[in-house]
Design a protein around this motif. Structure first.
Motif, PDB file in Angstrom:
ATOM      1  N   VAL A  12       4.880  -9.266  -4.380  1.00 27.40           N
ATOM      2  CA  VAL A  12       3.385  -8.989  -4.880  1.00 27.40           C
ATOM      3  C   VAL A  12       3.614  -8.582  -6.364  1.00 27.40           C
ATOM      4  O   VAL A  12       1.758  -7.812  -6.430  1.00 27.40           O
ATOM      5  N   ALA A  13       4.529  -8.162  -7.225  1.00 31.91           N
ATOM      6  CA  ALA A  13       4.117  -7.325  -7.829  1.00 31.91           C
ATOM      7  C   ALA A  13       4.662  -8.347  -9.639  1.00 31.91           C
ATOM      8  O   ALA A  13       4.312  -7.963 -10.426  1.00 31.91           O
ATOM      9  N   ASP A  14       5.156  -9.508  -9.005  1.00 29.15           N
ATOM     10  CA  ASP A  14       6.008 -10.200 -10.310  1.00 29.15           C
ATOM     11  C   ASP A  14       7.272  -9.448 -10.834  1.00 29.15           C
ATOM     12  O   ASP A  14       7.195  -9.483 -12.050  1.00 29.15           O
ATOM     13  N   LEU A  15       8.028  -8.182  -9.844  1.00 31.35           N
ATOM     14  CA  LEU A  15       8.435  -7.514 -11.114  1.00 31.35           C
ATOM     15  C   LEU A  15      10.098  -8.138 -10.783  1.00 31.35           C
ATOM     16  O   LEU A  15      10.617  -8.269  -9.042  1.00 31.35           O
ATOM     17  N   HIS A  16      10.999  -7.853 -11.886  1.00 30.19           N
ATOM     18  CA  HIS A  16      12.225  -8.648 -11.595  1.00 30.19           C
ATOM     19  C   HIS A  16      13.466  -7.527 -12.181  1.00 30.19           C
ATOM     20  O   HIS A  16      14.385  -7.603 -11.721  1.00 30.19           O
ATOM     21  N   GLU A  17      12.623  -6.351 -12.347  1.00 28.10           N
ATOM     22  CA  GLU A  17      13.317  -5.359 -12.601  1.00 28.10           C
ATOM     23  C   GLU A  17      12.058  -4.540 -13.022  1.00 28.10           C
ATOM     24  O   GLU A  17      11.238  -4.416 -13.194  1.00 28.10           O
ATOM     25  N   VAL A  18      12.916  -2.858 -13.305  1.00 27.58           N
ATOM     26  CA  VAL A  18      12.546  -1.702 -13.190  1.00 27.58           C
ATOM     27  C   VAL A  18      10.607  -2.285 -14.330  1.00 27.58           C
ATOM     28  O   VAL A  18      10.980  -2.494 -15.411  1.00 27.58           O
ATOM     29  N   PRO A  19       9.101  -1.779 -14.563  1.00 31.24           N
ATOM     30  CA  PRO A  19       8.368  -2.225 -15.137  1.00 31.24           C
ATOM     31  C   PRO A  19       8.392  -1.150 -16.560  1.00 31.24           C
ATOM     32  O   PRO A  19       9.373  -0.313 -16.170  1.00 31.24           O
ATOM     33  N   SER A  20       7.997  -1.602 -17.398  1.00 27.35           N
ATOM     34  CA  SER A  20       7.520  -1.028 -18.569  1.00 27.35           C
ATOM     35  C   SER A  20       6.055  -0.101 -18.338  1.00 27.35           C
ATOM     36  O   SER A  20       5.533  -0.650 -17.773  1.00 27.35           O
ATOM     37  N   GLY A  21       6.292   0.846 -19.036  1.00 28.75           N
ATOM     38  CA  GLY A  21       4.766   1.624 -18.755  1.00 28.75           C
ATOM     39  C   GLY A  21       4.838   2.945 -17.796  1.00 28.75           C
ATOM     40  O   GLY A  21       5.822   2.428 -17.063  1.00 28.75           O
ATOM     41  N   ALA A  22       3.763   2.720 -16.717  1.00 33.48           N
ATOM     42  CA  ALA A  22       3.370   4.338 -16.093  1.00 33.48           C
ATOM     43  C   ALA A  22       3.914   2.939 -15.157  1.00 33.48           C
ATOM     44  O   ALA A  22       3.221   2.100 -14.244  1.00 33.48           O
ATOM     45  N   TYR A  23       4.644   3.469 -13.510  1.00 36.08           N
ATOM     46  CA  TYR A  23       4.166   2.988 -12.570  1.00 36.08           C
ATOM     47  C   TYR A  23       4.894   3.629 -11.309  1.00 36.08           C
ATOM     48  O   TYR A  23       5.748   5.835 -11.385  1.00 36.08           O
ATOM     49  N   ASN A  24       5.045   2.987  -9.924  1.00 29.30           N
ATOM     50  CA  ASN A  24       5.124   4.118  -8.992  1.00 29.30           C
ATOM     51  C   ASN A  24       5.515   3.501  -7.755  1.00 29.30           C
ATOM     52  O   ASN A  24       4.533   2.879  -7.635  1.00 29.30           O
ATOM     53  N   ILE A  25       6.636   3.103  -7.328  1.00 35.73           N
ATOM     54  CA  ILE A  25       6.684   1.874  -6.246  1.00 35.73           C
ATOM     55  C   ILE A  25       7.007   2.929  -4.902  1.00 35.73           C
ATOM     56  O   ILE A  25       7.721   3.704  -4.844  1.00 35.73           O
ATOM     57  N   ARG A  26       6.429   2.441  -3.763  1.00 35.40           N
ATOM     58  CA  ARG A  26       6.359   3.493  -2.858  1.00 35.40           C
ATOM     59  C   ARG A  26       7.251   1.582  -1.618  1.00 35.40           C
ATOM     60  O   ARG A  26       6.924   0.861  -1.677  1.00 35.40           O
ATOM     61  N   SER A  27       8.714   2.642  -1.145  1.00 31.38           N
ATOM     62  CA  SER A  27       9.003   1.661  -0.304  1.00 31.38           C
ATOM     63  C   SER A  27       9.628   2.604   1.026  1.00 31.38           C
ATOM     64  O   SER A  27      10.128   3.664   1.118  1.00 31.38           O
ATOM     65  N   ASN A  28       9.266   1.590   1.799  1.00 31.10           N
ATOM     66  CA  ASN A  28       9.424   2.421   3.823  1.00 31.10           C
ATOM     67  C   ASN A  28       8.592   4.131   3.688  1.00 31.10           C
ATOM     68  O   ASN A  28       9.681   4.980   4.278  1.00 31.10           O
ATOM     69  N   GLY A  29       7.847   4.561   2.999  1.00 27.96           N
ATOM     70  CA  GLY A  29       6.851   4.917   3.345  1.00 27.96           C
ATOM     71  C   GLY A  29       6.854   6.308   1.898  1.00 27.96           C
ATOM     72  O   GLY A  29       6.933   7.592   2.514  1.00 27.96           O
ATOM     73  N   THR A  30       8.168   6.188   1.656  1.00 26.98           N
ATOM     74  CA  THR A  30       8.447   6.955   0.344  1.00 26.98           C
ATOM     75  C   THR A  30       8.628   6.555  -0.668  1.00 26.98           C
ATOM     76  O   THR A  30       8.331   5.799  -0.847  1.00 26.98           O
ATOM     77  N   SER A  31       8.224   7.522  -1.818  1.00 24.38           N
ATOM     78  CA  SER A  31       8.774   6.781  -3.375  1.00 24.38           C
ATOM     79  C   SER A  31      10.293   6.804  -3.925  1.00 24.38           C
ATOM     80  O   SER A  31      11.283   6.854  -3.470  1.00 24.38           O
TER      81      SER A  31
END
Length: 305
Positions: A12-31
Motif C-alpha cells: 500500500v505504500a511501497d515501503l521496505h523500511e522506515v521512510p524518510s521525512g514525516a510519517y505515521n504508521i497505524r497498525s491494528n488500530g494503534t500507532s
C-alpha cells in the motif's frame, strides 16, 4: 512488525523500511510509529480517531506517509485525517490501507481524509488499497476524500485498488476556487463476487478552474462495479470525465455520467466505454507463445498500468 504486516506496508505504500521525512504508521488500530519534521507536524486528534497533518507554507520537496494496516480478523475502525497544506507548498502524500484477514470475522476500515489546500499549493496524493488472507471473513474499505482547493492550488490524486477487497464504496468530493486544478486517476479491479462503487463530485466554483477525472477498471467473474461522476461547472472553467472499463466473465459494470453547466463559459466533456477484450488481441499474444490465460493477464496488466 511481523512479515504479514511488512508485506501489507510494501503493497500500500511501497515501503521496505522506515521512510524518510514525516510519517505515521497505524497498525491494528494503534500507532506503530511516527516522525515529524521542521515543516510537517502530525498531531493526534483528541475528539475522535485520527490525526491532523499540518504542512507549513513554502514547504518544498517533502513527503508524508500515513499507511494503515490491519492483520487482526474482526477489527473495525473509522479514522479521520485532516491535511492543512500551507500556501506555496509542494508536497507528496502517500496513504493507503491493507487488510489481511485470515479469520471468519469481518475486518473493516473507513478512512475520511479532508484536504485544505492553500493558495498556490501543490499536492500529489497517492492512495492504494490491498487485501489478502484466506479466511472467510470479509475485507471492507470505504475511503472518503473531501477537498477544498484555494486560488491557484492543485491536487493530483492517484487511487489504486487491484486485489483482495470484498466491498468498497469510494467517495471523493472537491470544491475549486479561481485557477485551482484537480486531476484524479483511478485504477480498479474486482473479481469473484466483489463489489466496488466509486463516486466523484467536483464543483468548479472558481474562474479558470479545471478538473480531469479518469477511471480505468476491470471487472472479472461475478463482481459488480458502479462508477458515478458528477462535474458541476459554476464559472468559466473546463472539466473532463472519462471511464474506460473491461468486463469479463459474468461481471456487471455501470457507468453513470453527470455534467452540469451553470455558466455560459463552462466547458464540460464526459467519455465512457465498456467492453470485453478483443479476441484478436489474445490470438496475437498466443502466437508469441503465451497461453490464453497468460495473454489475458498481460492485456489486463497493460490496461491498468
Amino acid at each position: 512488525m511481523d512479515q504479514i504486516q511488512k508485506t501489507l506496508l510494501e503493497q500500500v505504500a511501497d515501503l521496505h523500511e522506515v521512510p524518510s521525512g514525516a510519517y505515521n504508521i497505524r497498525s491494528n488500530g494503534t500507532s506503530a510509529g511516527r516522525n515529524t519534521t521542521a515543516n510537517i507536524d502530525i498531531v493526534t486528534k483528541t475528539d475522535k480517531q485520527g490525526i491532523d497533518i499540518i504542512i507549513k507554507p513554502d514547504t518544498k520537496k517533502e513527503s508524508v506517509h500515513i499507511p494503515v494496516i490491519i492483520s487482526e480478523s474482526g477489527l473495525e475502525e473509522c479514522v479521520y485525517n485532516d491535511f492543512y497544506v500551507g500556501e506555496n507548498a509542494d508536497v507528496v502524500i502517500v496513504a493507503g490501507c491493507g487488510i489481511h484477514n485470515a479469520g471468519d470475522k469481518l475486518s473493516k476500515h473507513d478512512g475520511i481524509h479532508t484536504f485544505h489546500i492553500g493558495k498556490n499549493a501543490k499536492v500529489k496524493y497517492v492512495e492504494k488499497h490491498y487485501g489478502s488472507g484466506d479466511g472467510n471473513g470479509e475485507r471492507i474499505m470505504n475511503p472518503q476524500t473531501i477537498v477544498e482547493i484555494d486560488e491557484g492550488g492543485s491536487l493530483e490524486m492517484e487511487t489504486v485498488q487491484i486485489k483482495g477487497i470484498d466491498s468498497t464504496k469510494r467517495f471523493t468530493k472537491a470544491r475549486l476556487a479561481d485557477d485551482a486544478k484537480i486531476i484524479i486517476t483511478e485504477k480498479l479491479m474486482t473479481h469473484g463476487s466483489q463489489f466496488a462503487e466509486t463516486t466523484f463530485e467536483v464543483d468548479m466554483d472558481g474562474e479558470n478552474s479545471s478538473a480531469n477525472v479518469i477511471s480505468r477498471s476491470v471487472a472479472k467473474d461475478k463482481s459488480k462495479q458502479v462508477f458515478l461522476s458528477k462535474i458541476n461547472g459554476n464559472n468559466k472553467c473546463s472539466g473532463h470525465s472519462e471511464c474506460d472499463a473491461i468486463i469479463m466473465g459474468d461481471a456487471v459494470i455501470s457507468a453513470i455520467p453527470e455534467i452540469t453547466a451553470n455558466d455560459l463559459d463552462a466547458a464540460l466533456i464526459h467519455e465512457a466505454a465498456i467492453g470485453k477484450i478483443a479476441g484478436e488481441q489474445i490470438i496475437k499474444l498466443m502466437t508469441l507463445g503465451l497461453t490464453a490465460e497468460e495473454a489475458e493477464e498481460q492485456i489486463v496488466n497493460g490496461f491498468l498500468k
